[in-house]
Design a protein around this motif. Structure first.
Motif, PDB file in Angstrom:
ATOM      1  N   SER A 127      -1.779 -13.757  -8.175  1.00  8.18           N
ATOM      2  CA  SER A 127      -0.642 -12.899  -8.349  1.00  8.18           C
ATOM      3  C   SER A 127      -0.991 -11.756  -7.464  1.00  8.18           C
ATOM      4  N   ILE A 128       0.219 -11.683  -6.576  1.00  7.68           N
ATOM      5  CA  ILE A 128       0.131 -10.655  -5.440  1.00  7.68           C
ATOM      6  C   ILE A 128       1.463  -9.504  -5.732  1.00  7.68           C
ATOM      7  N   THR A 129       1.269  -8.218  -5.460  1.00  9.51           N
ATOM      8  CA  THR A 129       2.711  -7.644  -5.865  1.00  9.51           C
ATOM      9  C   THR A 129       2.901  -6.927  -4.291  1.00  9.51           C
ATOM     10  N   ALA A 130       4.162  -6.748  -3.914  1.00  6.02           N
ATOM     11  CA  ALA A 130       4.677  -6.083  -2.850  1.00  6.02           C
ATOM     12  C   ALA A 130       5.680  -5.166  -3.138  1.00  6.02           C
ATOM     13  N   GLY A 131       5.341  -3.806  -3.867  1.00  9.29           N
ATOM     14  CA  GLY A 131       6.080  -3.110  -4.338  1.00  9.29           C
ATOM     15  C   GLY A 131       6.522  -3.714  -5.729  1.00  9.29           C
ATOM     16  N   ARG A 176       1.896  -2.136   2.013  1.00  8.11           N
ATOM     17  CA  ARG A 176       0.708  -2.461   1.169  1.00  8.11           C
ATOM     18  C   ARG A 176       0.728  -3.476   0.136  1.00  8.11           C
ATOM     19  N   LEU A 177       0.261  -4.675   0.212  1.00 10.87           N
ATOM     20  CA  LEU A 177       0.108  -5.561  -1.067  1.00 10.87           C
ATOM     21  C   LEU A 177      -0.831  -5.396  -1.889  1.00 10.87           C
ATOM     22  N   SER A 178      -0.746  -5.710  -3.158  1.00  7.26           N
ATOM     23  CA  SER A 178      -1.855  -5.405  -4.133  1.00  7.26           C
ATOM     24  C   SER A 178      -2.200  -6.614  -4.982  1.00  7.26           C
ATOM     25  N   GLY A 179      -3.308  -6.627  -5.383  1.00  8.34           N
ATOM     26  CA  GLY A 179      -3.618  -8.102  -6.286  1.00  8.34           C
ATOM     27  C   GLY A 179      -5.064  -7.997  -5.973  1.00  8.34           C
ATOM     28  N   ARG A 180      -5.660  -9.067  -6.679  1.00  9.12           N
ATOM     29  CA  ARG A 180      -7.033  -9.262  -6.860  1.00  9.12           C
ATOM     30  C   ARG A 180      -7.831  -9.382  -5.184  1.00  9.12           C
ATOM     31  N   PRO A 181      -7.341  -9.974  -4.531  1.00 10.42           N
ATOM     32  CA  PRO A 181      -7.849 -10.259  -3.227  1.00 10.42           C
ATOM     33  C   PRO A 181      -8.126  -9.183  -2.303  1.00 10.42           C
ATOM     34  N   PHE A 182      -7.343  -8.197  -2.516  1.00 15.07           N
ATOM     35  CA  PHE A 182      -7.359  -6.857  -1.897  1.00 15.07           C
ATOM     36  C   PHE A 182      -7.831  -5.959  -2.683  1.00 15.07           C
ATOM     37  N   THR A 183      -8.376  -6.149  -3.679  1.00 10.55           N
ATOM     38  CA  THR A 183      -9.426  -5.013  -4.640  1.00 10.55           C
ATOM     39  C   THR A 183     -10.796  -5.094  -4.019  1.00 10.55           C
TER      40      THR A 183
END
Length: 153
Positions: free
Chosen positions: A35-39, A143-150
């Motif tokens: 899962s990725i969030t964009a805003g 900025r996208l957020s989610g596990r890949p970007f942590t």
């Protein structure tokens, strides 16, 4: 005996390329997901991590739900270039830095071999249906957020 063996080798050599092509003509739909969030928007992304998974990508897909995409993960940041050979859907590629920041976006036309590249070295590329980012006001710098970007701790 020698003639039968020659015919068998010929038959295998003629069918092997067809089997290899046939194996590549189906979309890959069983990749792991993240899962990725964009805003405020949630993306259900298949994750293509191996060279083979990245090579096939979204080829041969006839449709893709609006909230779905594919995240391509590379071993290290580099200039990443994508094309649309055997890809039936119009897509937008978001070239994404390690921290989740979109570096640049590229709309890509189906069934073309035009090259679309990142503006600087990136480790991630997120492909979504064409227009998905634009309709949501998501641009380079978002900025996208989610596990890949942590970052790993």
């Amino acid at each position: 005996m020698k003639k039968a063996l020659s015919q068998l080798i010929l038959a295998i050599s003629l069918t092997a390329p067809a089997l290899h092509t046939q194996a590549q003509s189906a979309p890959q739909t069983t990749l792991p997901r993240t899962s990725i969030t964009a805003g405020m928007y949630l993306i259900d992304a298949q994750v293509a991590m191996t060279p083979r998974e990245r090579e096939i990508g979204l080829m041969f897909r006839k449709d893709m739900p609006v909230q779905e995409g594919m995240l391509f993960v590379f071993e290290q940041p580099a200039t990443q270039c994508f094309w649309m050979k055997n890809t039936l859907l119009p897509l937008t590629a978001a070239f994404v830095a390690d921290d989740g920041t979109i570096v640049n976006l590229a709309d890509m036309k189906p069934m073309t071999e035009d090259s679309h590249c990142s503006a600087k070295p990136v480790r991630y590329v997120l492909e979504m249906n064409v227009g998905w980012f634009d309709k949501r006001g998501i641009k380079a710098g978002t900025r996208l957020s989610g596990r890949p970007f942590t970052p790993a701790k």
